[in-house]
Design a protein around this motif. Structure first.
Motif, PDB file in Angstrom:
ATOM      1  N   ARG A   1      -3.746  -6.620   0.712  1.00 48.45           N
ATOM      2  CA  ARG A   1      -2.354  -6.675   0.253  1.00 48.45           C
ATOM      3  C   ARG A   1      -2.268  -6.922  -1.239  1.00 48.45           C
TER       4      ARG A   1
ATOM      5  N   ALA B   1      -0.865  -4.187  -4.003  1.00 48.30           N
ATOM      6  CA  ALA B   1       0.285  -4.515  -4.860  1.00 48.30           C
ATOM      7  C   ALA B   1      -0.095  -4.457  -6.337  1.00 48.30           C
TER       8      ALA B   1
ATOM      9  N   ILE C   1       4.120  -2.647   0.627  1.00 46.62           N
ATOM     10  CA  ILE C   1       5.179  -3.188   1.473  1.00 46.62           C
ATOM     11  C   ILE C   1       4.801  -3.057   2.942  1.00 46.62           C
TER      12      ILE C   1
END
Length: 146
Positions: free
Chosen positions: A89, A93, A126
């Motif tokens: 994650r 990002a 997301i």
């Protein structure tokens, strides 16, 4: 249509085939969707970088390595993190932010083409957020005399 455009389209098609093959396996839907988007973003970054290579090399000279290399590496690192299953994650990002900022770099007029793979990587970031399962329990009140 130049040779670089054909190579870029071929790379994007290979990424699409990899996504389809990845979706055909039985995995967790959220994990597969995020991995597919990361593959698509990497293929899109390569598909954009390869056709821009000759023009960027003639304008920027030796700077072509980092002008086109930074977004490709930023799109590739989330795939490496996904293979190792570590910090997926955060890496996704961060890669999306680097690609978005690099696409907005004022002196790099062709960087705007990298916005689409950057947005796809942002959607992958997301999508990698795990959904919460219900509301957290409310705190219980303790009796004051206990």
């Amino acid at each position: 249509m130049s040779v670089n455009t054909v190579i870029g389209v071929a790379i994007a098609l290979c990424a699409t085939v990899a996504i389809i093959l990845n979706l055909s396996r039985h995995h967790d839907a959220g994990q597969t969707f995020g991995r597919s988007l990361r593959l698509l973003a990497f293929g899109g970054a390569l598909g954009v970088a390869v056709p821009l290579l000759p023009d960027t090399a003639s304008d920027g000279g030796a700077a072509v390595g980092y002008l086109l290399g930074v977004p490709v590496v930023a799109a590739g690192l989330p795939l490496v993190a996904d293979l190792t299953r570590r910090a997926v994650r955060a890496t996704t990002a961060l890669g999306a932010l680097v690609m978005l900022s690099w696409g907005l770099l004022p002196g790099f007029e062709n960087g705007i083409y990298l916005m689409i793979p950057a947005l796809v990587l942002g959607v992958a970031a997301i999508a990698s957020i795990a959904p919460s399962h219900g509301l957290p329990p409310e705190p219980t009140e303790r009796p004051s005399g206990a």
